[in-house]
Scaffold this active site. Structure first.
Site, PDB file in Angstrom:
ATOM      1  N   GLU A  50     -48.779  67.301 -85.658  1.00  0.00           N
ATOM      2  CA  GLU A  50     -48.235  66.539 -86.787  1.00  0.00           C
ATOM      3  C   GLU A  50     -46.890  67.105 -87.218  1.00  0.00           C
ATOM      4  OE1 GLU A  50     -47.836  64.175 -88.580  1.00  0.00           O
ATOM      5  OE2 GLU A  50     -49.498  63.581 -89.842  1.00  0.00           O
TER       6      GLU A  50
ATOM      7  N   ASP B 290     -48.994  67.347 -96.053  1.00  0.00           N
ATOM      8  CA  ASP B 290     -48.572  67.175 -97.441  1.00  0.00           C
ATOM      9  C   ASP B 290     -49.860  67.108 -98.285  1.00  0.00           C
ATOM     10  OD1 ASP B 290     -46.661  66.589 -99.471  1.00  0.00           O
ATOM     11  OD2 ASP B 290     -46.986  64.464 -99.236  1.00  0.00           O
TER      12      ASP B 290
ATOM     13  N   LYS C  96     -46.716  71.857 -96.580  1.00  0.00           N
ATOM     14  CA  LYS C  96     -46.284  71.783 -97.984  1.00  0.00           C
ATOM     15  C   LYS C  96     -47.533  72.004 -98.831  1.00  0.00           C
ATOM     16  CE  LYS C  96     -43.226  68.099 -98.682  1.00  0.00           C
ATOM     17  NZ  LYS C  96     -43.012  66.706 -99.164  1.00  0.00           N
TER      18      LYS C  96
ATOM     19  N   ARG D 177     -34.558  60.309 -88.760  1.00  0.00           N
ATOM     20  CA  ARG D 177     -35.374  61.015 -87.768  1.00  0.00           C
ATOM     21  C   ARG D 177     -34.522  61.737 -86.729  1.00  0.00           C
ATOM     22  NH1 ARG D 177     -40.676  59.152 -88.553  1.00  0.00           N
ATOM     23  NH2 ARG D 177     -40.903  56.951 -89.045  1.00  0.00           N
TER      24      ARG D 177
HETATM   25  P1  IMP Z   1     -50.315  63.571 -95.941  1.00  0.00           P
HETATM   26  O1  IMP Z   1     -51.341  62.587 -95.454  1.00  0.00           O
HETATM   27  O2  IMP Z   1     -50.011  63.391 -97.394  1.00  0.00           O
HETATM   28  O3  IMP Z   1     -50.607  65.003 -95.586  1.00  0.00           O
HETATM   29  O4  IMP Z   1     -48.941  63.135 -95.316  1.00  0.00           O
HETATM   30  C1  IMP Z   1     -48.610  63.301 -94.035  1.00  0.00           C
HETATM   31  C2  IMP Z   1     -47.508  62.339 -93.652  1.00  0.00           C
HETATM   32  O5  IMP Z   1     -46.668  62.002 -94.750  1.00  0.00           O
HETATM   33  C3  IMP Z   1     -46.617  62.993 -92.655  1.00  0.00           C
HETATM   34  O6  IMP Z   1     -47.042  62.736 -91.356  1.00  0.00           O
HETATM   35  C4  IMP Z   1     -45.263  62.388 -92.943  1.00  0.00           C
HETATM   36  O7  IMP Z   1     -45.064  61.214 -92.181  1.00  0.00           O
HETATM   37  C5  IMP Z   1     -45.296  62.012 -94.407  1.00  0.00           C
HETATM   38  N1  IMP Z   1     -44.591  63.004 -95.257  1.00  0.00           N
HETATM   39  C6  IMP Z   1     -45.127  63.879 -96.130  1.00  0.00           C
HETATM   40  N2  IMP Z   1     -44.194  64.635 -96.723  1.00  0.00           N
HETATM   41  C7  IMP Z   1     -43.018  64.235 -96.181  1.00  0.00           C
HETATM   42  C8  IMP Z   1     -41.645  64.660 -96.371  1.00  0.00           C
HETATM   43  O8  IMP Z   1     -41.286  65.575 -97.143  1.00  0.00           O
HETATM   44  N3  IMP Z   1     -40.712  63.986 -95.624  1.00  0.00           N
HETATM   45  C9  IMP Z   1     -41.016  62.991 -94.758  1.00  0.00           C
HETATM   46  N4  IMP Z   1     -42.278  62.574 -94.548  1.00  0.00           N
HETATM   47  C10 IMP Z   1     -43.260  63.187 -95.254  1.00  0.00           C
HETATM   48 MG    MG Z   2     -43.396  59.279 -92.157  1.00  0.00          MG
END
Ligand code: IMP
Ligand code: MG
Length: 186
Positions: free
Chosen positions: A104, A108, A136, A170
Site C-alpha cells: 500500500e 491513514d 500516518k 502521482r
Molecule cells: P485509509 O483507509 O484511511 O487507511 O486510507 C488509505 C488510502 O487513503 C490510501 O491508500 C490513499 O489512497 C489515501 N490517503 C490517505 N492519506 C493520504 C494522503 O495524505 N495523501 C494521499 N492519499 C491519502
Molecule cells: Mg488515493
C-alpha cells in the site's frame, strides 16, 4: 529536487526526497528478500496509489515472486476517508495457501487495509503481511499495524510518488505536503 516543475508550486513543503525514497525502498527490498528466503510470495499492489512504490520495490527483491493487482476505493475527490471501502477490481488468481504481501502507499485510518486483510485471510492465504510506504499513525480509526513501512509521517495530506489528490500529482518524484489552499479552492 526539481522545484521548477509546475506541480511543485502546489506543495507547501517537500517531506521525502526522491533520493530518500530510493534508499528506503532498496533497504526494504533487502529485508523482504531475507525474510522470505526459500519462498515465492505473491505481492499485491493496491492501485493506484501504491503503483510507483510497488514497481520500484519488486525490482529490489531477489525472489521468484508473483504480482497481482487490486483496486479499492474509499476516498473520491476528498482528503478525508469516507469510511466505506469498495472492491473495484479483484485479483486475477487465488491466494489460497500462498504467502501474501499487500503493498500500500499509506496507512491513514486503517480502514482500507483492515478490509483487505480480512478479505484475503478469509480466502485462505497461508500468511499475510502488510507493507506500506507511509504510515500516518495519528489518524488511525481501527487498530492496524503494518509489518513493513518506510516512513512515519505527521498528520498532513501528502502527494507524489503515486499518491494523489483528485487523481493529480502521482507523477511527482518526491513526496510533499499539499498546500491547503488547493483543497480549500474546490
Ligand atoms: P485509509 O483507509 O484511511 O487507511 O486510507 C488509505 C488510502 O487513503 C490510501 O491508500 C490513499 O489512497 C489515501 N490517503 C490517505 N492519506 C493520504 C494522503 O495524505 N495523501 C494521499 N492519499 C491519502
Ligand atoms: Mg488515493
Amino acid at each position: 529536487m526539481e522545484t521548477n516543475r509546475a506541480l511543485y508550486k502546489d506543495l507547501e513543503s517537500i517531506l521525502i526526497t526522491k533520493e530518500e525514497l530510493q534508499e528506503a525502498v532498496r533497504k526494504l527490498g533487502e529485508r523482504i528478500t531475507r525474510d522470505y528466503e526459500g519462498k515465492n510470495p505473491v505481492m499485491i499492489c493496491i492501485l493506484k496509489g501504491a503503483s510507483v512504490f510497488f514497481c520500484d520495490l519488486i525490482r529490489e527483491i531477489d525472489l521468484p515472486l508473483e504480482i497481482d493487482f487490486m483496486v479499492v476505493s474509499s476516498y473520491g475527490a476528498s482528503t478525508k476517508t469516507s469510511g466505506e471501502v469498495k472492491l473495484v477490481k479483484d485479483l486475477d488468481r487465488s491466494v489460497r495457501g500462498r504467502d501474501v504481501i499487500i503493498v500500500e502507499d499509506i496507512v491513514d485510518s486503517g480502514m482500507t487495509l483492515n478490509f483487505l486483510k480480512q478479505t484475503l485471510l478469509g480466502r485462505g492465504a497461508a500468511s499475510l503481511r502488510i507493507c506500506t510506504l507511509l504510515d500516518k499513525p495519528a489518524r488511525r480509526r481501527v487498530p492496524l499495524t503494518a509489518d513493513y513501512f518506510c516512513f512515519n509521517i505527521p498528520d498532513a495530506f501528502v502527494v507524489g510518488y503515486g499518491l494523489d489528490y483528485a487523481e493529480v500529482y502521482r507523477n511527482l518524484p518526491d513526496i510533499g505536503v499539499l498546500s491547503p489552499r488547493i483543497y480549500a479552492e474546490k
